[in-house]
Write a protein that holds these residues in place. Structure first.
Motif, PDB file in Angstrom:
ATOM      1  N   TYR A  61      43.244 -42.701 -62.032  1.00 17.39           N
ATOM      2  CA  TYR A  61      43.617 -42.606 -60.468  1.00 17.39           C
ATOM      3  C   TYR A  61      43.882 -40.537 -59.849  1.00 17.39           C
ATOM      4  O   TYR A  61      43.691 -40.317 -58.519  1.00 17.39           O
ATOM      5  N   TYR A  62      43.743 -40.552 -61.381  1.00 19.21           N
ATOM      6  CA  TYR A  62      44.468 -38.713 -60.922  1.00 19.21           C
ATOM      7  C   TYR A  62      43.314 -37.983 -60.614  1.00 19.21           C
ATOM      8  O   TYR A  62      43.056 -37.034 -59.444  1.00 19.21           O
ATOM      9  N   THR A  65      41.989 -38.696 -57.176  1.00 21.00           N
ATOM     10  CA  THR A  65      43.282 -37.904 -55.877  1.00 21.00           C
ATOM     11  C   THR A  65      42.696 -36.493 -56.299  1.00 21.00           C
ATOM     12  O   THR A  65      42.422 -35.672 -55.182  1.00 21.00           O
ATOM     13  N   VAL A 511      51.684 -39.010 -54.961  1.00 26.58           N
ATOM     14  CA  VAL A 511      50.774 -39.791 -53.861  1.00 26.58           C
ATOM     15  C   VAL A 511      51.034 -40.992 -52.709  1.00 26.58           C
ATOM     16  O   VAL A 511      51.782 -41.681 -53.558  1.00 26.58           O
ATOM     17  N   GLU A 513      50.365 -43.207 -49.811  1.00 25.92           N
ATOM     18  CA  GLU A 513      49.704 -44.325 -49.485  1.00 25.92           C
ATOM     19  C   GLU A 513      49.336 -44.738 -47.773  1.00 25.92           C
ATOM     20  O   GLU A 513      50.310 -45.627 -48.345  1.00 25.92           O
ATOM     21  N   SER A 590      44.816 -36.203 -46.960  1.00 25.16           N
ATOM     22  CA  SER A 590      43.249 -36.617 -46.628  1.00 25.16           C
ATOM     23  C   SER A 590      42.605 -36.176 -45.673  1.00 25.16           C
ATOM     24  O   SER A 590      43.318 -35.633 -43.955  1.00 25.16           O
ATOM     25  N   GLN A 595      46.861 -40.027 -46.214  1.00 24.20           N
ATOM     26  CA  GLN A 595      47.275 -40.090 -47.629  1.00 24.20           C
ATOM     27  C   GLN A 595      47.790 -39.040 -47.564  1.00 24.20           C
ATOM     28  O   GLN A 595      47.167 -38.031 -46.900  1.00 24.20           O
ATOM     29  N   ARG A 597      49.256 -35.784 -50.528  1.00 21.67           N
ATOM     30  CA  ARG A 597      49.470 -35.301 -51.476  1.00 21.67           C
ATOM     31  C   ARG A 597      51.123 -34.346 -51.130  1.00 21.67           C
ATOM     32  O   ARG A 597      51.254 -33.621 -50.827  1.00 21.67           O
TER      33      ARG A 597
END
Length: 818
Positions: A61-62, A65, A511, A513, A590, A595, A597
């Motif tokens: 997942y990291y 991102t 993060v 979403e 994003s 998304q 962060r």
């Protein structure tokens, strides 16, 4: 010498090693020369990959991102000028530093107070810059027409700049050096490699897919090593630039890449500098013990050549060591030394009993008695280290595999090179008759104590075990990178300064979403994001928190402290220049605005820092107050990956320690063919391990990738002592079927070898306490403690169990014939 039935191994040894010893020496020296040359290729790996789980879902997942928000591969250069920061001279000096850092080949950009936009610092009647004018340019501290005092006020109160690029007191400025992201081809290799590895684990690969995996894996690993070397070189280049400009004031270097580079530097220095010191200390100890040149030089030379071949092999195969596996050479030194001392002690004993025997026969007699217990030791220790393979942590798994190779090499060297070299040395004068009569050694004191105070010894063992178990229950699975270094080192001082003045060191991210395009530009969703941002900012150990909310709050100030709605955000998104978007927008939202962060930095120097509890607190909050059908929040970053590794470390080592001992017990059962002897052998192995883990717990020393290895080392040494003692006891007992008498003879023979081995290693490793790297210091202290406890348990508790349980049958002549 009396004729004895020889094992196939001893027969092979006699024909090959003693048959052509000069050939053996030439082969070993040729192999050592070849791999010794490749020691120049021996490298250390302290990248983030070396502190993460191999199949960690959070790692994937990291990486996902990173593709969305860009790389977080950066270092921070905090600068505290001698005079006021907001003067022409200080800013000019800072500009020179920034320009040199920006000119480094692998640096993508440099962010500092000189390059970020100013919205309230125009010189003139109206200091504010309207949002609508962003597209036509903006003022920076590095440009003209800026009121420096207004700039100081703006930056030290800015939601974005304060504690990020400048300290609250305006005395320290941060220069963030952003490295170039990985090329798309490299990322593609990583993703495809991960897909194929998952498929292999779940159901297997086709022949074509196996070939594809092998090709991609080779390309990925080669490029990974190149990037690792490049980053280390970049850090050194940055340090050289800092040193060049240190006259302007205090300048440090911080960030995860720097920490990892410094760990490599400290470990590499400790391996070679203290490696030489350990060898010299061992030489001095062997001189005091044996007082014969051949018993001083040959064991040491065997150990050194074993380590040289192993390290050269790692360099030749580009099998890089980490902060975990860096101790492999030390452990190899210990086990090799133990085997050579066993051979040396047995040789002296055989020489004292048969002074007329030839040097060749004495070597053969020594090997005949020592080879089997040494082989048992190697097999059992390999089983112990193989338990590390279940950790799921690549460097820990590598440690298990490296030790398997290393132990096999150590056994081979001790029964080829050492006896072959011994063959060409004179046997010397006859040793004292006490070596043959097995009397009057200092170790006999422990036999007498065991015989007289057995109950007290048992009580002490129980108390020590309780101490260990209760202490082990107190072990904390936590580690602050800063605790690796002494307080007077530049890295410690730099990390402390960044924590105290610039909002923390270790990256932690969240993060969020949302559902659909432009989700995070809607007013109600931005309000929710602001709630999460403020909640995270209020946590005790989080430092600077950055998100789109930070930029929104700057815009609100520009807008006369009026709320910024969707319409104005849309204008800003359309008007913002690319170079500004790169620094303040793209890292936090994003492309489709679905998304966002939130970036945080955690204060590593905080003594209250508990990674697991902090992440658990965040996850609980997300589940109860943030996550809905259309919003999902998830923690990520290096902070999360390192915590996962720490938690897995406990699960794989502490919680499975009983299973590991169970496997070793089964190995003992196969070797000794007696459940009584297997049980007796395992108990002295438990005591040193529990004592070391208990001491760690009671002293509050946290478990990490370094300290967890001490348990494995302890296990290897204790196994060696127990096997050799029991094997000798089985030889001595049939002579008179008297357990006490057999114990005294064992203490006067194998007991001396155990004592010599222990003292040599303890004194040799004591030099490690002089290191500036605390993991090395802990390794030296606790290895010494482990060996000391293993020594005492082997010469007191182990013989006490043999005498009490009588696993070899009843005593007396009547039993001989039964």
């Amino acid at each position: 010498m009396p004729e004895q039935k020889q094992s196939p191994f001893v027969t092979l040894f006699e024909r090959v090693v003693l048959g052509v010893p000069i050939l053996i020496l030439l082969i070993v020296l040729a192999v050592a020369s070849f791999f010794g040359y490749h020691m120049k290729d021996f490298e250390l790996d302290a990248s983030s990959d070396s502190i993460t789980l191999e199949n960690d879902k959070d790692l994937r997942y990291y990486n996902e991102t990173r593709e969305i928000f860009g790389s977080d591969d950066y270092v921070v250069v905090p600068v505290t000028p001698t005079g006021d920061l907001f003067t022409e001279e200080s800013l000019a000096n800072l500009t020179k530093l920034v320009d040199e850092l920006d000119a480094i080949e692998n640096v993508a950009s440099v962010t500092s107070i000189l390059s970020v936009p100013l919205f309230h610092s125009n010189a003139g009647a109206n200091p504010n810059v309207p949002i609508i004018l962003l597209a036509s340019g903006y003022k920076t501290l590095g440009g003209e027409g800026v009121d420096l005092e207004l700039a100081r006020e703006e930056m030290t109160s800015s939601p974005f700049y304060q504690d990020h690029l400048i300290s609250k007191d305006s005395k320290t400025s941060a220069v963030q050096v952003n490295f170039a992201p990985a090329p798309e081809e490299y990322i593609g290799w990583y993703n495809r490699r991960t897909q194929l590895r998952d498929k292999r684990r779940e159901g297997g690969l086709t022949p074509d897919e196996e070939a594809e995996f092998a090709d991609i894996d080779a390309k990925y690993r080669a490029e990974y090593m190149v990037r690792l070397d490049t980053r280390s070189a970049d850090i050194e280049t940055i340090r050289a630039i800092i040193q060049k400009h240190e006259s302007i004031g205090e300048i440090y270097l911080g960030g995860v890449p720097m920490v990892m580079a410094d760990i490599i530097s400290y470990v590499r220095s400790d391996i070679f500098t203290f490696g030489v010191g350990v060898v010299l200390f061992m030489l001095a100890t062997l001189t005091v013990i044996f007082r014969r040149l051949k018993w001083i030089l040959l064991p040491t030379l065997t150990c050194v050549l074993t380590v040289v071949i192993m390290m050269g092999y790692l360099g030749f195969t580009d099998w890089r060591t980490t902060i975990v596996t860096s101790n492999m050479s030390s452990i190899l030194l210990v086990i090799t030394m133990a085997m050579t001392i066993h051979i040396a002690v047995r040789f002296r004993e055989a020489h004292a009993a048969n002074p007329e025997a030839s040097n060749r026969d004495l070597i053969l007699e020594s090997v005949r008695h020592v080879a089997r217990p040494c082989l048992y030791t190697v097999i059992t220790t390999i089983v112990g280290f193989a338990s590390l393979m279940v950790s799921g942590i690549r460097p820990v798994m590598d440690f298990g595999m490296m030790m398997t190779v290393g132990l096999s090499l150590a056994f081979l060297m001790c029964f080829t090179f050492f006896p072959a070299a011994l063959y060409f040395t004179p046997k010397g004068k006859k040793p004292d008759s006490s070596y043959a009569e097995l009397t009057n050694s200092p170790m006999n004191i422990f036999a007498t104590l065991t015989e007289r105070y057995g109950k007290l010894i048992a009580l002490i063992a129980v108390v020590l075990f309780i101490f260990g178990v209760t202490g082990a229950a107190r072990i904390e699975v936590e580690n602050r990178f800063i605790d690796y270094f002494k307080t007077d080192t530049p890295i410690y001082q730099g990390m402390t300064l960044i924590d105290e003045r610039l909002g923390g060191t270790t990256p932690l991210e969240v993060v969020l979403e949302g559902e659909g395009k432009d989700f995070w530009i809607e007013d109600e969703n931005m309000a929710k994001l602001a709630e999460v941002h403020d909640w995270l900012d209020a946590l005790p150990n989080t430092g600077k928190v950055l998100s789109p909310i930070s930029l929104v709050r700057i815009l609100e100030r520009v807008n006369g402290d009026k709320p910024v709605g969707k319409a104005m955000l849309s204008i800003m998104r359309a008007q913002i220049p690319e170079e500004l978007s790169r620094d303040v927008l793209k890292p936090y939202v994003s492309k489709d605005y679905d998304q966002v962060r939130i970036s945080m930095r955690v204060r590593e120097s905080s003594h209250d820092l508990e990674r697991a509890s902090l992440l658990a607190q965040m996850d609980d909050h997300f589940k109860s107050d943030v996550n809905t059908e259309i919003i999902t929040a998830r923690s990520t970053g290096v902070f999360v990956l390192y915590n996962n590794m720490l938690q897995s470390l406990v699960a794989s080592q502490i919680y499975t320690i009983g299973a590991v001992f169970g496997v070793i017990w089964l190995t003992f059962l196969i070797l000794f063919r007696s459940p009584y002897l297997a049980t007796i052998a395992i108990i002295p192995n438990v005591l040193p391990v529990s004592t070391v883990l208990g001491t760690l717990g009671w002293l509050g020393i946290p478990l990490d990738m370094m300290t967890i290895m001490i348990a494995a080392i302890t296990l290897g040494i204790a196994v060696d002592f127990a096997i050799h003692y029991i094997h000798r006891f089985r030889e001595e007992f049939p002579k008179d079927r008297n357990y006490a008498a057999a114990m005294h003879r064992c203490h006067n023979s194998i007991g001396q070898a155990i004592y010599y081995t222990s003292i040599t290693i303890i004194i040799g490793f004591s030099i490690l306490v002089l290191s500036n790297f605390y993991p090395t210091v802990y390794f030296g202290i606790f290895t010494g403690l482990a060996i000391f406890v293993a020594l005492l348990s082997s010469v007191t508790l182990l013989p006490l169990l043999l005498i009490s349980w009588k696993p070899l049958g009843p005593e007396g002549d009547a039993a001989k014939g039964s």
